[in-house]
Design a protein around this motif. Structure first.
Motif, short mmCIF file in Angstrom:
data_model
loop_
_atom_site.label_atom_id
_atom_site.label_comp_id
_atom_site.label_asym_id
_atom_site.label_seq_id
_atom_site.Cartn_x
_atom_site.Cartn_y
_atom_site.Cartn_z
N ALA A 506 0.61 -1.59 0.49
CA ALA A 506 -0.02 0.44 0.09
C ALA A 506 0.73 0.79 -0.01
O ALA A 506 0.28 2.00 -0.77
CB ALA A 506 -0.52 0.43 1.05
N LEU A 511 -0.49 0.78 -4.11
CA LEU A 511 -1.68 1.64 -4.44
C LEU A 511 -1.95 3.43 -4.23
O LEU A 511 -2.86 2.97 -3.93
CB LEU A 511 -2.53 0.78 -3.00
CG LEU A 511 -1.88 -0.80 -3.72
CD1 LEU A 511 -2.46 -1.32 -2.47
CD2 LEU A 511 -3.19 -1.04 -5.39
N VAL A 532 -2.72 4.52 -10.49
CA VAL A 532 -3.56 3.57 -9.34
C VAL A 532 -4.25 2.77 -9.08
O VAL A 532 -4.26 2.12 -9.48
CB VAL A 532 -3.17 4.49 -8.49
CG1 VAL A 532 -4.12 3.80 -7.69
CG2 VAL A 532 -2.41 5.25 -7.54
N PHE A 536 -4.76 -1.77 -8.56
CA PHE A 536 -5.35 -1.59 -7.71
C PHE A 536 -5.81 -3.00 -7.49
O PHE A 536 -5.78 -3.89 -7.25
CB PHE A 536 -6.58 -0.30 -7.36
CG PHE A 536 -7.22 -0.73 -6.19
CD1 PHE A 536 -6.94 -0.05 -5.24
CD2 PHE A 536 -8.45 -1.16 -6.23
CE1 PHE A 536 -7.23 -0.46 -3.57
CE2 PHE A 536 -9.54 -1.09 -4.97
CZ PHE A 536 -8.92 -0.99 -3.93
#
Length: 554
Positions: A506, A511, A532, A536
């Protein structure tokens, strides 16, 4: 539980809330450390002393990690001066004959380089050497960005199997061996990465084009149009889009500014979705523009790399033979190092090298190569240049990891192994384990399902990664793993590795748009929000599969 326990737990909640708000957590961590120690000891003076002692304890425990980062960074600086870093990846350009092969070659080379040097140097290398070759082979820039981000910022950094910074942080907080966390993190990262790369490839394969030098010319000119020629085969509909590169205003003091990627068309993200790509040097003295205000591209090491990649004399032009020699020596030495460690792990031919010994071996090899490269490049001047490389490495290490020290200090005060030292308790006195005591008190409420515990730690790790760092949450997930593991019957080392996956995938730059992903988007010349969105679904799917597989395997 006493009042100090509740203050400590409240500190954890506040830190997570501040991370969600995308703010730095140093102030909450230091404040919670002070209040916890003050309330527990009843002494204001001890509370103030604990602020310093917590950071000092964390620094002493983590200094080996900082030192290995500094030495590896210094090695890369000496290789860059020789031009050997560029030569190490050039042979891979000949195998990029189509967009399909370019995608996997780009991912594989990024993974290997990031595994040994972290993604910071890998991104400018890929952007300068392999990315143009991949574009000419028919790989769309957005697909190239996905491959680099998943392989480098995600798969390599989340395991950190060679340098072992992340496993060291997780293991220290969880109270387990670094090698145990590193082994499990390696397996989980490979599962996550391969699943994410596979899905990412399937989602973008219909956009691949036939090899054409005109693709590279349009990309370098700042114009690209992405269309979906076969929408039935694509999992995501890509709308036509035209991007124009527009020069940024020149910075004061000379030097050209960066280049803004202006995104015209639907789906461009908030504010038009722009990012900045480094501009060329002016007169050899201007600094390259940053790829963003945040992320790894903002550090001095990357700026120097960008400067050498955007014009002027190439490093190593005055010593091509030595440059070529070290382009071969360094990879062979590092491959030999990994081979030696594997022999010790899986055979009895050599002693097993684990934990601190492994870090010492990596640091020793990196230092030896650094000295050799500096001498080969500068001769008599190597006495000064080698010192400069080491200083640059130490500065980079403190910039990259320094903020972790006060945060780790707060979580260390919740560990009984460090709390007594931090709060100045007498030797032999029973130190409190604030987090462990709270988990024991609430263990009846902990679900029996190992999957609930595993995914809970994963989600907490992802939440802590929202600050865009990826490493600041490792002390928290490690502490939770050490506390929840025995109570739920799950291996603490596995839980620490799962939390590490959540933190780094993350916050490490896959992300989160305000992380080092900005650098990847800048080099690929695509809007970071598009990158992103494309990453994802593949990454989330990979994390879910890896967590389930880890709980089954271990």
């Amino acid at each position: 539980m006493e009042a100090a326990h509740w203050i400590y737990l409240s500190g954890i909640v506040v830190i997570i809330a501040v991370m969600i708000a995308r703010k730095n957590v140093v102030i909450p961590a230091v404040t919670a450390t002070f209040l916890t120690a003050w309330v527990f000891t009843g002494s204001l003076v001890t509370g103030l002393e604990s602020i310093f002692n917590a950071s000092l304890t964390a620094a002493s425990e983590l200094f080996s990690i900082f030192l290995i980062i500094a030495l590896v960074t210094a090695l890369l600086g000496s290789l860059r001066a020789l031009g050997a870093d560029r030569r190490m990846v050039e042979p891979f350009r000949v195998v990029m004959r189509s967009g399909h092969s370019a995608f996997w070659v780009l991912a594989a080379v990024t993974y290997v380089i990031s595994l040994f040097f972290w993604p910071t140097p890998a991104v400018p290398l890929m952007g300068a050497i392999l990315l143009p070759a991949a574009i000419a082979a028919g790989l769309p820039p957005i697909s190239a960005g996905v491959a680099i981000a998943i392989a480098g910022q995600g798969m390599a950094l989340s395991s950190d199997y060679v340098i072992q910074v992340a496993p060291g942080l997780s293991a220290k907080a969880a109270g387990v061996e670094t090698g145990a966390v590193a082994d499990r993190a390696m397996v989980l990262s490979l599962i996550t990465g391969l699943v994410a790369l596979g899905i990412g490839y399937l989602m973008t394969r219909s956009e691949f084009r036939r090899p054409d030098a005109a693709l590279l010319e349009r990309w370098e000119a700042g114009e690209s149009e992405l269309e979906a020629p076969a929408p039935r085969r694509s999992l995501i509909r890509v709308l036509p889009r035209r991007r124009v590169l527009q020069p940024e205003p020149a910075a004061a003091g000379g030097g050209d500014g960066g280049v803004a990627v202006l995104d015209h068309g639907p789906g461009s993200g908030s504010g038009g979705g722009s990012s900045t790509v480094p501009g060329p040097r002016s007169g050899g003295s201007g600094d390259a523009g940053d790829a963003g205000d945040a992320g790894e591209a903002s550090d001095e090491m990357t700026r120097r790399a960008l400067s050498s990649l955007n014009g002027g004399d190439r490093p190593g032009a005055d010593c091509p033979r030595r440059s070529k020699a070290f382009a071969a020596i360094v990879p062979l030495a590092l491959i030999g190092l990994v081979g030696y460690m594997m022999l010790g792990k899986f055979t009895g031919l050599v002693p097993e090298v684990v934990g601190g010994d492994a870090a010492a071996l990596v640091g020793g090899v990196a230092t030896a190569l650094l000295l050799a490269a500096a001498i080969a490049k500068d001769g008599r001047g190597s006495l000064e240049r080698c010192a400069d490389h080491i200083v640059d490495g130490l500065v980079f290490a403190m910039k990259a990891m320094g903020v972790v020290i006060p945060i780790a200090g707060f979580f260390f005060i919740g560990n009984a192994d460090f709390a007594g030292k931090i709060m100045g308790m007498e030797e032999g006195a029973k130190a409190p384990g604030f987090l462990f005591d709270a988990v024991v008190r609430m263990q009846d409420a902990i679900p029996d399902s190992q999957y609930v515990v595993g995914f809970g730690v994963l989600i907490i790790g992802m939440v802590t990664g929202l600050d865009g760092s990826g490493f600041s949450g490792l002390p928290l997930t490690g502490s939770l793993a050490g506390s929840l593991g025995p109570a739920s019957g799950v291996d603490p080392a596995l839980l620490a590795a799962i939390g590490q996956m959540g933190c780094i995938w993350a916050g490490g730059g896959v992300l989160i748009a305000w992380s080092s992903l900005i650098a990847v988007a800048g080099f690929a010349r695509v809007p970071v929000l598009d990158l992103v969105r494309r990453s994802f679904l593949p990454v989330i799917a990979g994390l879910v599969v890896a967590t389930v597989a880890g709980l089954i395997i271990y």
